[in-house]
Structures are given as C-alpha cells and as structure tokens.
Design a protein around this motif. Structure first.
Motif: not given
Ligand code: SF4
Length: 712
Positions: A593-597, A607-614, A658-661, A663-671
């Motif tokens: 989490g330390q570099s997400i912002n 962000d972090n798309p979720v890998w799922i098998h076809p 990801f999924g930072r909560t 708000p002061a980290q505007t780039r990462a917030y809620n992504k």
C-alpha cells in the motif's frame, strides 16, 4: 534541523539506501544545491551496479511530487478515523505523546505499550525504545510474511529463515513456490536470477497464477490454490523410493529419515495429482532431473510461500528436499548466512544492549505460552485478541513505525475494534497510511532521501555494512526516526539510553572497537568485511542449532509441543459455483500500500483488476473489463474483471495495496479493491504450527456488478 547535509553549490554524490521498499538497495543520489536530481544503484556494490527498479526510480516523485503526505505533526480533534486533525509543533506533539504514554505506563506498567514496525536492519532503535519503557512487546509484520518459513527453517536447521542464503548465481536448478522474483522485486536477487537463467540454470515455477517469473521458467505447474504441500510430499517419497538422495550427507547430518519415509509412504505421484493437477509422470520426471542437478539446486522455501494453513509444512518440506539432495552449504545451493564473527569482527554495538531486559512476558504468548514460536518479533495477529481480552495483561498504547497493520493484516474492521479499546494510538510514518489516519497522533518522519539511519549490519556470504545517509534537507516539518525516538525517550525519563545528539554519535557508538572508520563506509556506502564468500567445512563444521545438532526431518521441538513434523495433507475446500480462493500479490510497480499514491507509480498502475479464468467468467456472465463485485462475509468490493487463462479456475487474483480509504490520498482513494477487507474473519485464523496468517484460505464470491458503484 538535526542533521547536516554536506553542502556545496556543485553536484555531489551521496551514497545511501533506497527506501521505496523494504529491500533497501544501496543507491547513490546526485545532489545539486541541496536538491536530488538523479538516483541510481550504488556502483560500489557489484550486485547493484547502477540498477534501480521502477519504484526506486520513483523516489524522486515521492520527494518532489507527492504533497499528499503529513507535512507536520498532527493531533486528532474528531473521532478516530474522522480525518479531523489540528497541526501541532514538534514540541507540543512529543509532549502530548509522552504525557499519554506516562499515563498508560502508570496504569498498566511499561508492558502496556506495544510497538510494531516492518523489521529490517535499522530496528535496533525501535526495539531499544520499547525495551527502555520496560515492554517486551516489539512486533513486526512477519506473521503475514515470513513467519511460517522462519519457524519451518528453525525446526529443521535450528536457524531462522535469514540464517540461510539462496546462492542463485551458482545454481543449476531453482524451484519457486509462487516466489515471484521478477515482480516481487529484491533487485539484486532478481538480477542474479536472470543472469543464472542466461547461464543455463533451470527454473521450476509452481503457482496457481502465471507471473512474469513463470514466463521465464523451464517448467510451470499451474496448481490448484493451496495445494503445493502435496507436491512436496510426493517428491520426498519419490526421491526416497528411487534412492535419488545424497545418502552420505543425510547419514552424516540428518535425523529422522525412516520416520519421514513412513509418513510419506502413501504420497505417490498419482496421489498428489488428484489435488494439484500436476501429472504424476511430470513429478517422476522432475525428481530425476533435479537429482541429476544436485547438489547445485534449491527449493526456495519462501518467504511468502502461499500463506495458507499448510504453508509452514510446505516450507518445511522444501528444506527437507534441499537437505535430501545435499544442497546445504554448497555453492549453488543453500549455504548458511555468515555473520560478522565468521569474518573476524564483532557485531555492531546495539542500543538495546545497554537496557535491562523487561520482566514481563510477551503479551502474545510467543516464547512461553507458545514455546515453539520464536519470541523475537512475536506474532502481531495475536496482539489483537490480547487487547480485546486483557489477557495476559492489559495493553493501553500502540505505536507503529513505518508500518500499516490495517493494510498488511486481514480484516481491518476487526483491528479497528481492538484499537478503539486503547488509550493511545500513534503512527510514525511518512505517509497517511490506513493506520495513521485512524491514530491519535501522527509524527511524520522525513523521507529516506532526507534522513540518515543507523548503520545496517548485513549478514550473508560476504558480511558487510551499509549506510543510509541524508542526501537532501526535508521539504516539510518532518524529522528522522532516531531523533523522534530520542526526544520521546528523554521526555519519558529514559534519555540515558539515548544519549546522543546526532546520527554521527550513533554511528560512532555502533562502530566502537571495530577498527572501522565511518569515513570508510560513508565514502562508498557499502563496506565489505571480506573479499570472498565464506563457506564452512561441510564435513565437520555445519552449525545446525537444533537440539540434536543435526538436520531434523522429525523435529524434537515440534513433537514436544504436540505438532507433527510431516503433517497429513489437508485437501483444498470444495468451492461453490461462484466461489473462488482469493489470491493476492505484487507487481514490479508498487510496494504494497505504501506506493499506491505515488504520482508516477499511480500513473503506471492505478488500480487492480481482478484476474478470473475465462471458463469461470463465462459461466458467471462476466466479460473482460466488465464491472464485478467480489464479496465475503458481509463485505463487497467493486472492481473490473481481467479475464485470463493465466489464473487457475479455482482462484481469483488481485494486486495488494489498493482500495485505499484515506481521502487525503486523492490519487489512490477508493481505487480498486482491498484484498484484506475481503478477508473478514481471518485476523485470528492462523496455522498453530507455523504461526502465519491463513491469508489465502479466504474464499470469495464473484458476480457481475449490479448495484450502483461503491462498496456496500
Ligand atoms: S527493490 Fe527497488 S524499491 Fe526496493 S529497495 Fe531496491 S530499488 Fe528500491
């Protein structure tokens, strides 16, 4: 300002250590007029040459582009987590923390204060601080990282996980269980791995997911999640059955062979196939191949193995395979890590050695209630039940240093409930971590480019000393850790143990009696104690620190504490139609989490798309890139699907952090989605033999998104 930069109007080079992840690579920083203009690997360190990874390069972005971090001490004014703060001077903030700590210590004793960090070579300072308060309760993050491997290594060799080295440059065959060397970077090791492959070394990679590392491997087994222990059991059986092991080495140095043989008797290659999806014929073929490459082989026991209920036994059996193939203390295998005394030097002096040992026992029970767990940094997940129950004694204050338990451990909502029971919560950090945002006081540390640290003692084949030196002055009203702890200790009447005024004073103390000058270290950033790797005599002098003095296939300590040495394999759970095991990991771009912002790194991986098998995605009506909901036990995260065959059908995968909560980290917030928020109920789920959290035991349900955007 407590430190001095070597000022000049011209460009100068400052040798230091990267701080963008916990590896802390040696770097050199070009500084012009007190501004860092370039960062690269320290050319005095041959393993680094000039290399840096993307995160290391983005240190300049952290320094000059990231203003969304605490810029002065902050004291909370609203409820915890409300984001209501007032700015404070250092004097006021330190006085406030010291007063509150005194109240806690008066009420509960020194042991009522706990501290956690992320471990590493500078932690003598934090350990000394908490010890000076009379508390045994120093923790690090290792219960979600290397503890299973650590305890497994101890149970076999008698030394911890850092007591052995993986000699990758000289290996012929490396076996990796999800150890994603090309994305979960340890830069020097990553380079060694690539070079070894170029030189003809083979790699067998075992993981439910195909990673960059898998793409370089000679053999990739895409196994069912949490099943690799079955592979190891069958390999041991095959190697014993076919007589492929190093009989002389085993006879000289190992105990418990026959008991182990009985324990794996039923674990045929066909038996493992039903659980892992690896064809029996490939197990047989692999066993012969690796025996031919022995002893220059290594089964890499972790550190992250897979973090499930049998990770401890996976790591244990990986080292058993190393021992069976005679790979111990050979080039290309797993030599012991050598200490300063092996190089003819005393260890650096520690701040903690001057301080009396606290009388209280650890609050988490490590070392006494659970004698098979190393007391060292304990098991952090056991802190929270102790806070909740007050058993064995009450805890009133929790300080974190550069550590975010609410990102690193499962189930932050459960952690929050425990924190609410405390009188004082303090974060020392350069970021608004999830934990810092919910603390009472943030004491902002300056960045790694703005501060110096204690000298780092690095053990290994060639023990050495490394230095983090200050390159530039702080941009904000922040302070180095050593100064923060010294000032707090002084206010708490413990100044006698921190009687230094500058980092140079600490360095001089650390080096006392060594004959090594600080200039010799500072002029190159690294100081090697020897020229050549140190190896022990394999015939006579292997220092196994087990009770028997030998490699213990069957561990007497585990037996004494009621645990099996070769536990029966527990088959993975049956999964419902929409159910998956939740796997998580890293890319080469982010550090948890330390570099997400970080502005640059966020741009690369936002962000972090979720890998799922076809096959599974099709059955659930999920398209590549479509919005999905991932749920477990009352929590739902919403994100995008990445439909790919490179994940086992029984699992989904997401990048961690990801999924930072905040708000002061505007780039990462809620992504993106926070995997740890999905691990509801897993804070106290752990392997009683190894101690590590059962992170990948968590199952989630996945469906196309229907509700409006936003977590429920
Ligand atoms: S691996 Fe990368 S981020 Fe980590 S210390 Fe090395 S250069 Fe820095």
């Amino acid at each position: 300002m407590p430190e001095t930069v070597r000022k000049t109007s011209d460009t100068q080079v400052v040798y230091s250590m990267c701080g963008m992840c916990s590896v802390r690579c040696p770097i050199q920083v070009e500084v012009t007029n007190n501004r860092a203009t370039w960062v690269q690997g320290n050319v005095n360190d041959k393993g680094m040459a000039s290399s840096l990874c993307p995160k290391g390069v983005s240190g300049l972005s952290l320094e000059y582009e990231d203003n969304e971090r605490p810029q002065q001490p902050m004291i909370r004014t609203g409820p915890r987590g409300s984001g209501q703060w007032r700015k404070a001077s250092w004097e006021e903030a330190l006085d406030y923390v010291a007063e509150e700590l005194k109240k806690v210590m008066d009420k509960y004793g020194g042991q009522g204060v706990v501290l956690s960090d992320r471990g590493g070579p500078f932690n003598d300072l934090h350990k000394a601080f908490i010890k000076a308060l009379g508390s045994p309760n120093y923790f690090n993050h290792d219960c979600t990282c290397g503890r299973n491997t650590h305890h497994a290594t101890q149970s076999i060799f008698g030394v911890g996980r850092k007591g052995i080295i993986y000699d990758i440059p000289n290996t012929k065959h490396i076996v990796l269980y999800g150890r994603n060397l090309l994305e979960s970077l340890h830069l020097k090791t990553t380079k060694q791995f690539m070079k070894a492959l170029d030189n003809g070394a083979k790699c067998t990679y075992i993981d439910p997911r195909s990673t960059f590392t898998a793409s370089k491997a000679n053999r990739f087994w895409q196994i069912r999640p949490n099943s690799e222990y079955a592979i190891n059991l069958s390999l041991i059986r095959e190697i014993l059955e076919e007589g492929l092991y190093d009989k002389d080495f085993v006879a000289r140095w190992a105990t418990g062979l026959e008991e182990m043989r009985s324990a794996v008797a039923e674990c045929t290659p066909e038996w493992q196939e039903q659980y892992t999806d690896v064809p029996a014929s490939e197990i047989r073929e692999f066993a012969r191949e690796i025996a031919e490459d022995a002893p220059q082989v290594m089964f890499h026991a972790g550190w992250m193995t897979a973090r499930h209920g049998q990770s401890f036994y996976t790591a244990r059996t990986a080292h058993i395979l190393n021992a069976l193939l005679g790979a111990v203390e050979v080039p290309g295998g797993i030599p012991f890590s050598k200490k300063f005394k092996d190089a003819g030097y005393d260890s650096l002096k520690t701040l903690g050695e001057k301080i009396p040992k606290p009388e209280a026992k650890r609050v988490d029970g490590c070392g006494w209630k659970y004698p098979h767990f190393d007391a060292g940094p304990g098991l952090l997940h056991l802190l929270f039940p102790a806070i909740d129950s007050g058993d064995p004694y009450p805890v009133g204050a929790y300080i974190t240093y550069r550590h975010d338990p609410m990102t690193g451990l499962p189930d932050p909502e459960a952690i929050k409930k425990s924190l609410d029971k405390l009188d004082l919560v303090v974060a020392i950090d350069i970021h608004y971590s999830e934990f810092a945002w919910r603390s009472d006081v943030i004491l902002p540390e300056c960045t790694y480019l703005e501060r110096a640290n204690l000298l780092a003692e690095r053990n290994g084949l060639k023990p050495n000393i490394q230095m983090r030196d200050q390159a530039v002055p702080p941009r904000f009203d922040t302070r180095p850790g050593w100064w923060i702890f010294k000032e707090l200790a002084k206010r708490l009447g413990k100044g006698e143990y921190f009687d230094f005024e500058s980092i140079e004073d600490i360095w001089a103390y650390q080096l006392e009696g060594s004959g090594i000058s600080i200039d010799a270290i500072r002029n190159k950033g690294v100081y090697s104690l020897v020229d050549k790797p140190i190896m022990y005599d394999r015939e006579t002098s292997l220092p196994f620190k087990t009770p028997s003095g030998k490699i213990e296939f069957i561990s007497s300590k585990l037996s004494e504490n009621g645990f099996e040495s070769i536990a029966p394999f527990t088959p993975p759970d049956e999964l419902a139609e929409d159910e998956f095991k939740l796997l998580f990991g890293r890319s080469a771009i982010h550090t948890h989490g330390q570099s997400i912002n970080n502005p640059r790194l966020h741009e690369l991986v936002p962000d972090n798309p979720v890998w799922i098998h076809p096959d599974r995605a099709k059955a659930l009506g999920i398209d590549d890139g479509s919005e999905i909901e991932v749920s477990n036990n009352g929590y739902t995260g919403r994100g995008r699907a990445k439909v790919t065959p490179w994940i086992h059908p029984n699992a989904v995968f997401m990048l961690h952090g990801f999924g930072r909560t905040v708000p002061a980290q505007t780039r990462a917030y809620n992504k993106g989605i926070a995997d740890q928020r999905l691990q509801v109920g897993y804070l106290t789920s752990y392997d009683p033999a190894g101690g590590g959290n059962n992170l990948t035991e968590c199952s989630v349900r996945v469906r196309p998104a229907k509700a409006p955007k936003g977590d429920s």
